[in-house]
Enzyme design. Structure first.
Site, PDB file in Angstrom:
ATOM      1  N   ASN A   1       0.934  -1.291   0.047  1.00  0.00           N
ATOM      2  CA  ASN A   1      -0.043   0.062   0.039  1.00  0.00           C
ATOM      3  C   ASN A   1       1.053   1.268  -0.205  1.00  0.00           C
ATOM      4  O   ASN A   1       1.777   1.374   0.897  1.00  0.00           O
ATOM      5  CB  ASN A   1      -1.015  -0.026   1.309  1.00  0.00           C
ATOM      6  CG  ASN A   1      -1.593   1.115   1.455  1.00  0.00           C
ATOM      7  OD1 ASN A   1      -1.931   2.034   0.451  1.00  0.00           O
ATOM      8  ND2 ASN A   1      -2.252   1.245   2.506  1.00  0.00           N
TER       9      ASN A   1
ATOM     10  N   LYS B   1       0.229   4.060  -0.168  1.00  0.00           N
ATOM     11  CA  LYS B   1      -0.578   5.383   0.435  1.00  0.00           C
ATOM     12  C   LYS B   1      -0.073   6.755  -0.449  1.00  0.00           C
ATOM     13  O   LYS B   1      -0.307   6.379  -1.571  1.00  0.00           O
ATOM     14  CB  LYS B   1       0.178   5.771   1.804  1.00  0.00           C
ATOM     15  CG  LYS B   1      -0.146   4.245   2.732  1.00  0.00           C
ATOM     16  CD  LYS B   1       0.212   4.451   4.222  1.00  0.00           C
ATOM     17  CE  LYS B   1      -0.122   3.144   4.938  1.00  0.00           C
ATOM     18  NZ  LYS B   1       0.212   3.370   6.252  1.00  0.00           N
TER      19      LYS B   1
ATOM     20  N   HIS C   1      -9.491   1.387   5.028  1.00  0.00           N
ATOM     21  CA  HIS C   1      -8.168   1.539   5.930  1.00  0.00           C
ATOM     22  C   HIS C   1      -8.553   2.678   7.032  1.00  0.00           C
ATOM     23  O   HIS C   1      -9.188   3.679   6.853  1.00  0.00           O
ATOM     24  CB  HIS C   1      -7.093   2.095   4.705  1.00  0.00           C
ATOM     25  CG  HIS C   1      -5.699   2.176   5.334  1.00  0.00           C
ATOM     26  ND1 HIS C   1      -5.131   2.951   6.226  1.00  0.00           N
ATOM     27  CD2 HIS C   1      -4.715   1.295   5.058  1.00  0.00           C
ATOM     28  CE1 HIS C   1      -4.007   2.606   6.472  1.00  0.00           C
ATOM     29  NE2 HIS C   1      -3.507   1.557   5.873  1.00  0.00           N
TER      30      HIS C   1
ATOM     31  N   GLU D   1      -6.688   4.824   8.014  1.00  0.00           N
ATOM     32  CA  GLU D   1      -6.428   6.435   7.555  1.00  0.00           C
ATOM     33  C   GLU D   1      -7.373   7.077   7.048  1.00  0.00           C
ATOM     34  O   GLU D   1      -7.980   8.198   7.181  1.00  0.00           O
ATOM     35  CB  GLU D   1      -5.143   6.460   6.749  1.00  0.00           C
ATOM     36  CG  GLU D   1      -3.788   6.277   7.563  1.00  0.00           C
ATOM     37  CD  GLU D   1      -2.610   5.552   6.944  1.00  0.00           C
ATOM     38  OE1 GLU D   1      -2.867   5.541   5.393  1.00  0.00           O
ATOM     39  OE2 GLU D   1      -1.794   4.922   7.719  1.00  0.00           O
TER      40      GLU D   1
END
Ligand code: 13P
Length: 248
Positions: A9, A11, A94, A96
């Site tokens: 991931n 991000k 996720h 986040e």
């Protein structure tokens, strides 16, 4: 038979040129490996990566998607658009996104349902934060997230979902859950899936651990019986580190 699945991931990292450099290096290293893998990248690089990885077994994932197919939703990207680009996986829920962008169990459920109507495999993230772990509420929290996420999803669809257990306190902190802590929760998740869908779905469903997975701790984590893979943040930005994890 569950095949190990290790996904990166990225991000909100990398420029286009950095994505190209990574892909070229990683393609070379990945040759001949039979572990399933994917890179979940920012939307703007998905087409690029799809092209760079064509002819390999390296899959491409998005990090979020909206459940409506089209409409006046400025800034959103639909599942239909991801399907159009040929994306294979999509991370949903996720921590986040839950923390900074108002993602709820309800929106997670809607996104999962829309993904399952097509061919993209969802990677559903669950996990408790530090305060919840300190209060020993982690199992309640994860159970709630699972029940919310899987609401009104039938068994044959449910088993297509990859679940990633990511304790928030272990993400990007360098503080990994001990392999036993990770295993205990992944076992709990498998049991929760069994309670919802029965033994066959629970046996088939792929469960990853995520949170400071690095080359140095990948073997111990991957050897746990209920952990089938990893969702790797920071260490997936570097082709050599990510490959070392895949080679656990
Ligand atoms: P780190 O590996 O950087 O801790 O990130 C984990 C993660 O959030 C993957 O989705």
């Amino acid at each position: 038979m569950r095949v190990p699945f290790i996904a990166g991931n990225w991000k909100m990292f990398k420029t286009g040129q950095e994505a190209v450099t990574f892909a070229e290096e990683f393609k070379e290293k990945y040759k001949g490996t039979d572990i399933k893998t994917a890179i979940c990248a920012p939307y703007v690089y998905l087409s690029l990566l799809k092209n760079l990885f064509s002819g390999t077994n390296i899959k491409v994932g998005a990090q979020n998607a909206f459940y409506e197919d089209e409409g006046a939703y400025t800034g959103e990207v639909s599942v239909k658009m991801l399907e159009d680009v040929g994306v294979d996986y999509c991370v949903i829920g996720h921590s986040e996104r839950r923390q900074y962008f108002g993602e709820t169990n309800e929106s997670v459920n809607k996104k999962l349902k829309r993904l399952l109507a097509g061919a993209i495999t969802p990677i559903l993230c669950v996990g408790e934060n530090l305060e919840q772990r300190e209060k020993e509420e982690q199992y309640l929290v994860v159970r709630d997230q699972l029940v919310g996420a899987f609401a009104k999803i039938e068994a044959e669809d449910a088993q297509r979902i990859v679940i990633a257990y990511e304790p928030v306190w272990a993400i990007g902190t360098g503080k990994t859950a001990t392999p036993q802590q990770a295993e205990d929760m992944c076992e709990f998740i498998r049991n929760a899936i069994e309670a919802l869908y029965g033994e066959q779905v629970a046996d088939e469903i792929v469960i990853q651990y995520g949170g400071s997975v690095k080359p140095a701790n990948a073997t111990e984590i991957m050897n746990m019986p209920n952990i089938d893979g990893a969702l790797v943040g920071g260490a997936s930005l570097n082709a050599s580190d990510f490959m070392e994890i895949i080679d656990f």
